[in-house]
Structures are given as structure tokens and as C-alpha cells.
Design an enzyme around this catalytic site. Sequence first.
Site, PDB file in Angstrom:
ATOM      1  N   ASN A  49      34.551  35.861  40.148  1.00 50.16           N
ATOM      2  CA  ASN A  49      34.910  37.253  39.434  1.00 50.16           C
ATOM      3  C   ASN A  49      34.608  36.969  38.049  1.00 50.16           C
ATOM      4  OD1 ASN A  49      36.915  34.878  39.646  1.00 50.16           O
ATOM      5  ND2 ASN A  49      38.654  36.302  39.095  1.00 50.16           N
ATOM      6  N   GLU A 100      36.038  38.871  34.487  1.00 48.67           N
ATOM      7  CA  GLU A 100      36.981  39.836  33.962  1.00 48.67           C
ATOM      8  C   GLU A 100      36.641  40.492  32.810  1.00 48.67           C
ATOM      9  OE1 GLU A 100      40.850  38.045  34.382  1.00 48.67           O
ATOM     10  OE2 GLU A 100      41.106  38.015  36.387  1.00 48.67           O
ATOM     11  N   CYS A 103      34.888  41.860  40.865  1.00 49.70           N
ATOM     12  CA  CYS A 103      35.220  40.626  41.717  1.00 49.70           C
ATOM     13  C   CYS A 103      34.117  39.881  42.266  1.00 49.70           C
ATOM     14  CB  CYS A 103      35.813  41.569  42.954  1.00 49.70           C
ATOM     15  SG  CYS A 103      37.233  42.543  42.691  1.00 49.70           S
ATOM     16  N   GLU A 105      33.437  38.869  45.079  1.00 48.35           N
ATOM     17  CA  GLU A 105      32.659  39.409  46.196  1.00 48.35           C
ATOM     18  C   GLU A 105      31.368  40.365  45.825  1.00 48.35           C
ATOM     19  OE1 GLU A 105      35.683  39.577  45.759  1.00 48.35           O
ATOM     20  OE2 GLU A 105      36.998  39.253  47.812  1.00 48.35           O
ATOM     21  N   CYS A 150      39.599  43.027  48.117  1.00 41.96           N
ATOM     22  CA  CYS A 150      40.009  44.369  47.556  1.00 41.96           C
ATOM     23  C   CYS A 150      39.325  45.711  48.266  1.00 41.96           C
ATOM     24  CB  CYS A 150      40.299  44.745  46.032  1.00 41.96           C
ATOM     25  SG  CYS A 150      38.499  45.394  45.380  1.00 41.96           S
ATOM     26  N   CYS A 157      35.791  46.095  47.156  1.00 42.50           N
ATOM     27  CA  CYS A 157      34.678  45.245  47.696  1.00 42.50           C
ATOM     28  C   CYS A 157      34.378  45.359  49.303  1.00 42.50           C
ATOM     29  CB  CYS A 157      35.214  43.805  47.558  1.00 42.50           C
ATOM     30  SG  CYS A 157      35.276  43.221  45.799  1.00 42.50           S
TER      31      CYS A 157
END
Lengths: 137, 137, 137, 137
Positions: free
Chosen positions: A50, A52, A61, A63, A94, A97
Site C-alpha cells: 500500500n 498512502e 492499496c 492489491e 476493499c 480492489c
Amino acid sequence: MSSTKIHTESLKTELSEMLGKAYSPYSGVKVAAAVEYEVNGEKKVAYGVNVENVSYGLTVCAERSAISAAIAQGMTSISALHVMSNQEQAISPCGACRQVVTEFMGQVDGPVMCVNQAGTEVWESTLGQLLPNRFDL
Amino acid sequence: MSSTKIHTESLKTELSEMLGKAYSPYSGVKVAAAVEYEVNGEKKVAYGVNVENVSYGLTVCAERSAISAAIAQGMTSISALHVMSNQEQAISPCGACRQVVTEFMGQVDGPVMCVNQAGTEVWESTLGQLLPNRFDL
Amino acid sequence: MSSTKIHTESLKTELSEMLGKAYSPYSGVKVAAAVEYEVNGEKKVAYGVNVENVSYGLTVCAERSAISAAIAQGMTSISALHVMSNQEQAISPCGACRQVVTEFMGQVDGPVMCVNQAGTEVWESTLGQLLPNRFDL
Amino acid sequence: MSSTKIHTESLKTELSEMLGKAYSPYSGVKVAAAVEYEVNGEKKVAYGVNVENVSYGLTVCAERSAISAAIAQGMTSISALHVMSNQEQAISPCGACRQVVTEFMGQVDGPVMCVNQAGTEVWESTLGQLLPNRFDL
């Protein structure tokens, strides 16, 4: 073939090491993901963490980072998705993703495997279970 | 050192080949990006392409794909950003990508170089010029 | 109370009119969404349309536009979500929207109702069906 | 006409009240934004607040929430953008928001005004200054 078999244990070791590369100064949550795919019959793996951002909405993310990496390596279809985080529980992808996975995973029974870093919490599912009646045009 | 020098021409060749891996069935626009960074004094490059999605808002630009890839490889600071597209003109990074670049590019005079695939249109700028008075907390 | 009852037919009429306000020059897909919520026992509705961007990843879906509007009006919990599009089939919310809905919809049996503009194709579901085992921390 | 003039002071009062509606349990940063636009010669304002998500990447900034609201109300062109936050300093729009503003603000000298909640820190700019050489196709 055994020579191209992806050993899940080595994959977990790799994911665990990758957690240290996650960039998450805002949430403290570290996630690493692995995308398994095949090119000309050879099994391959692409990794992501991830990333940010101070403008939270620009966060990517793990993924999706892994999927971007796989695409850049020539992936056209995802065979399996693995997710590991530094959280106590195994976290699931999430919704965003899940939608991006579905763009590249044709089979609804494609496996999605989630595990915590300790390896004590494992949660398995399939794309079809995670994103039924997916949005498409 | 010359042995670690990144030759711009070879980088352009690499970007041109990567354009073929862009996943952009919705827009037809193909973009490839390269992030230059240094780890322990060694110069490295990470690549990315744009990855679109049927839910347009889940699209990731090539610049951000390259940054995600670099992070997964251990990048902590971006030295330079290169962008190539299949459009006639050299395209500049979108605002979202500028914001993500700034998260990892400390110097405001960090170079951003854009070029079309033919190499006939070149446009150079710096992060400070592209995202002045950047949002931060 | 009947005076505050939200009549589904009037809601469909409103959504149909809102489709004309969708900003989707890139995809041509027009979507309008309505979020039902309650404040101090009074039923309210907030509307949204999809807002695309030349940088596709900055596109916002109608569902999330409606949620943003509801939040700005004081919404704290979503009772129901309605989606209408100009497509032949009733389209379901993308994974990103499902994740954002779940942030504000406590009950897993919260209704999600999708319909095409003609009103001939209707598809109903619940949040729990659309995003099982949702990502959370 | 004076009757349709938007008084900046009342706009600041409105933005200050809207800060309380921001949904930002993850960052604690509260932002409200106002988009001024004109429809048939009548000046109008649309408001928005930041809406965060447990999956950080699904967060929507106040500026983009306001733009979505304006579009749903019929806005086709932004005249001015106002941003207020609960931070000590006046914060400027992130790169993603600058890109979305530019989609709807034709003139490069379109004003962007940022202020802290106390009203003691004011920062003004223009779209052209904030996003020079914008990405476009």
C-alpha cells in the site's frame, strides 16, 4: 510442473518481507499483496504494497499496486490473489480492489487468500463471493 | 559513476516498449512512466503503465503505477520522472500524479520529462513548476 | 408518517430527470443515484450523478456523489440506495461505491435498488449481498 | 445584480458551519468547500465537505464533493472556488482537486481562495497558477 510451482510458504515469506516496504505513515496499516498469473504457461508473481498519500484519496492499496506491477510485466489474467497485513486479523480486499481484480480475473471461482503476518489467521474466498453481480457494461 | 548512469536513450527505448503493455481499452491512450531513484548510491528505475477500469474512477495512471512499483522495490525518494504516451503531443502528468510525486520528491526542482512515442515532442518541467504551493498538512 | 414517506415513483421520476445532468463525455454512460436517510425522524433524499474527468481515475460515480451530497446535508446513516442509468440493463454499484456505502450503512440488509431509465429492468439487492466480508479495521 | 451577489462574509459563515459536517474520523482534518457558478445569469453556490473512508483511497476531498454537488444542480462552469479547513494554516487544494477543477473552469485566472476557520490566514491563487500546463487530451 514442479519447476514452475509457486510454493505458498515462500510466497508468505516474501509477503512478510515486503510489509516493511509499505508506505503508510498516516494509517500505520501495512499491507502486501501478490498476484499470481501465467504467461505462456509459465507461472509468475507480481508484488505490491500500500502507498498512502497526504491527500488520502490518492492512496493506492497493496492489491492494486500488485496488479499494476503485474500489468507492467505483461500479465493479462490473474490466477490468484494473496493479501497479508500487519493487522491482528486477516483483512479482506476493499471494494475498490475487488472491482479492479475482477477486471483481470475471468473465473468467478478465482481464489483470494488473506492472512495476517503471523500466519495464524487465514481467510480464503473467491472473487465471485467477494463481488457478486459485479458492475460491468 | 558511469557504470550506474541511466542513459536517457535506453530509457526511452524501454518506455516505448512498455507502451504496448498499457491496459487502456476504454480511452485508447497508452502511457508509460519511469521513476528514477537511488538506493545506497545505486541508481535504479521502476516502470509503470496506465491501468484503466470499467469503473473509470478506479483507473491508475502510469506515473502512479511506476511509483507503486518503485516503493515495492524499496524507493524512498524520487530523483526524476519520465512520461511517454502514444499521443501526438507530449502529455504532462495529471494533478493527481503531481500530488503523488510530491509525496516522494523532496526537491522542488526535481525534473519531470515528458515525450511522445516518436520522440519528436519533448516537454520538460520541474515538480515545483507543476504543483506550486502543494497541499500538505 | 405518510407526509414524509418517500414515494418510489416520484424518486424514479427525479432520477430520470437527473440523468441529464450527468457529466460523462468520455464514456457516454449516464448514472443518477439517490441516497435515502433519516434526520431526527424525518426522511430525506440526496441525489448525485456521475462526474467523469479527462484523467479517468478522478471520475466519481453517481453513488458516491450522492453520498457526498448527503453528508454535506447532515446524513449520518444511509437507509437505502437507488441507482438509475441510461444503459439497457440495470447496472449495479461498482466495488468502490459498495465500499463507500458500507461506511455509512450499518445494517447488512440495507436495500440497494437498481433500475434502467425505462424502468423495465429492475434489480434489487442488499449491502450484505453486494459486499460480503467487507474490508474494515 | 446586488440581489444575486454572493457576499463573501456570508459564504465564510456557511463554510464554517459546514466544517462540522465533514466526515473525517481517520485524519481529523475537516475541510469545507464552496463552488460558485452561474446558471442563466443567476449566481449560485454549491457546498461540499471531505468524506473519508476506511479504505483511504476512496476518500473524496471537499472540493470534489462541492463540484459533484454543483454538477447535480446543473453547473457547467465554475466561477470561483473557496476552501476552508480546521487547520491552523490555510490549505490549498490537492493536485487531484486541481485537476477536477480544471475540467470545469475554463479561464486560467479563475480564483481559488483558501482560508482557515478563524479567518486569520487567507491565501489566494488562480487555477493557472495552481495547475500550469494541465494534463489534457
